[in-house]
Design a protein around this motif. Structure first.
Motif, PDB file in Angstrom:
ATOM      1  N   ARG A  44      72.597  55.731  25.942  1.00 18.43           N
ATOM      2  CA  ARG A  44      71.935  55.425  24.677  1.00 18.43           C
ATOM      3  C   ARG A  44      72.077  53.933  24.406  1.00 18.43           C
ATOM      4  NH1 ARG A  44      73.431  59.376  20.874  1.00 18.43           N
ATOM      5  NH2 ARG A  44      75.545  58.660  21.164  1.00 18.43           N
ATOM      6  N   ASP A  45      71.012  53.342  23.865  1.00 19.58           N
ATOM      7  CA  ASP A  45      71.076  51.930  23.504  1.00 19.58           C
ATOM      8  C   ASP A  45      71.272  51.780  21.994  1.00 19.58           C
ATOM      9  OD1 ASP A  45      68.598  52.426  22.361  1.00 19.58           O
ATOM     10  OD2 ASP A  45      67.534  50.880  23.488  1.00 19.58           O
ATOM     11  N   ALA A  46      71.333  50.563  21.526  1.00 23.50           N
ATOM     12  CA  ALA A  46      71.602  50.301  20.114  1.00 23.50           C
ATOM     13  C   ALA A  46      70.457  50.745  19.210  1.00 23.50           C
ATOM     14  CB  ALA A  46      71.866  48.813  19.909  1.00 23.50           C
ATOM     15  N   PHE A  47      69.266  50.938  19.769  1.00 21.78           N
ATOM     16  CA  PHE A  47      68.114  51.348  18.978  1.00 21.78           C
ATOM     17  C   PHE A  47      67.947  52.857  18.938  1.00 21.78           C
ATOM     18  CE2 PHE A  47      67.163  47.081  20.523  1.00 21.78           C
ATOM     19  CZ  PHE A  47      66.995  46.439  19.316  1.00 21.78           C
ATOM     20  N   GLY A  48      68.852  53.594  19.596  1.00 19.50           N
ATOM     21  CA  GLY A  48      68.795  55.048  19.591  1.00 19.50           C
ATOM     22  C   GLY A  48      68.005  55.644  20.736  1.00 19.50           C
ATOM     23  N   ASN A  49      67.478  54.814  21.628  1.00 21.93           N
ATOM     24  CA  ASN A  49      66.780  55.335  22.804  1.00 21.93           C
ATOM     25  C   ASN A  49      67.789  56.021  23.710  1.00 21.93           C
ATOM     26  OD1 ASN A  49      64.227  54.177  22.097  1.00 21.93           O
ATOM     27  ND2 ASN A  49      65.033  52.204  22.762  1.00 21.93           N
ATOM     28  N   THR A  50      67.427  57.174  24.245  1.00 17.40           N
ATOM     29  CA  THR A  50      68.346  57.905  25.113  1.00 17.40           C
ATOM     30  C   THR A  50      67.683  58.220  26.441  1.00 17.40           C
ATOM     31  OG1 THR A  50      67.639  60.021  24.181  1.00 17.40           O
ATOM     32  CG2 THR A  50      69.576  58.982  23.186  1.00 17.40           C
TER      33      THR A  50
END
Length: 112
Positions: A44-50
């Motif tokens: 997961r990245d800081a933008f919520g993409n998984t």
């Protein structure tokens, strides 16, 4: 939260759901699907993409790894066991700030 405020918010949400013809079951199903998707995610990245680590690599992973970031940086870590209410023992004899001003000064609260 104040009970009256909570009831007001619940009433507002119910009214808006009725206006938009949204069933509570739809909301519950959507929440369950989101939780399942997050459980399956490994990165997961800081933008919520998984990403679950399977299939084609998503663009956000490609961009981050191309910029030099490791894939492990995005790994979702699950705590091994839930924390108990008891705090870990601290050996204050090893505190480098003991007896200094840093150990005794309380930060002032921020005012908006």
């Amino acid at each position: 939260m104040d009970e009256r405020k909570r009831e007001s918010i619940v009433a507002y949400l119910r009214r808006r759901m009725a206006e938009l013809e949204i069933d509570p079951e739809d909301v519950a199903a959507s929440i369950a699907a989101d939780q399942e998707r997050l459980r399956a995610a490994k990165y997961r990245d800081a933008f919520g993409n998984t990403w679950d680590g399977k299939g084609n690599t998503p663009q956000w992973v490609v961009q981050a790894t191309s910029a030099g970031q490791s894939l492990e940086h995005f790994a979702i870590r699950v705590p091994a066991e839930p924390q108990s209410g008891k705090r870990a023992d601290v050996d204050w004899r090893r505190d480098p700030f003991a007896g200094t001003r840093l150990a005794t000064v309380r930060p002032e609260p921020l005012h908006a």
